[in-house]
Design a protein around this motif. Sequence first.
Motif, short mmCIF file in Angstrom:
data_model
loop_
_atom_site.label_atom_id
_atom_site.label_comp_id
_atom_site.label_asym_id
_atom_site.label_seq_id
_atom_site.Cartn_x
_atom_site.Cartn_y
_atom_site.Cartn_z
N VAL A 33 6.84 2.16 4.27
CA VAL A 33 6.20 1.06 3.53
C VAL A 33 7.18 -0.10 3.36
O VAL A 33 6.85 -1.26 3.59
CB VAL A 33 5.68 1.54 2.16
N GLN A 37 7.06 -4.15 4.93
CA GLN A 37 7.12 -5.34 4.10
C GLN A 37 8.36 -6.19 4.40
O GLN A 37 8.32 -7.41 4.28
CB GLN A 37 7.05 -4.97 2.62
N ARG A 105 -0.60 2.94 -1.90
CA ARG A 105 -1.65 2.04 -1.41
C ARG A 105 -1.86 0.84 -2.32
O ARG A 105 -2.32 -0.21 -1.88
CB ARG A 105 -2.96 2.81 -1.26
N ASP A 108 -0.33 -2.59 -1.22
CA ASP A 108 -0.97 -3.44 -0.22
C ASP A 108 -1.69 -4.62 -0.86
O ASP A 108 -1.59 -5.74 -0.38
CB ASP A 108 -1.96 -2.63 0.63
#
Length: 115
Positions: A33, A37, A105, A108
């Motif tokens: 993750v 980003q 999640r 996001d």
Amino acid sequence: MVHSSDDVVKAKPKPIPEIVSFDRKELSVLLNVYGRQVANGEWKDYAIDMLKDRAVFSIFKRASEMPVFRIEKDPKLRKKQGMYRVLGHAGQVLKRGHELHQVLRVLDGNIAAVR
């Protein structure tokens, strides 16, 4: 005659304090993750803290700032609301749960709100 080895046998070892940490699988999910980003230019730095009661993965937009997000693993909450949680920059809980990938999640949708 007293030998130094006799003292070692009699001395009780100090207990090693337990430290909560992320395991290899959890780190893989976190770094996937984080890497996405970073590639998008959203995040610049991270820090991992392993404490007695919890492990914390902090995400920074710039290295000199307060963390934008913190992902915490707190095993004592395992049977309650879940041992994983994502906290925002002001300390507000954004998401809690039992599964790390489900909890992440929430990041996001919150990336645009941080800008």
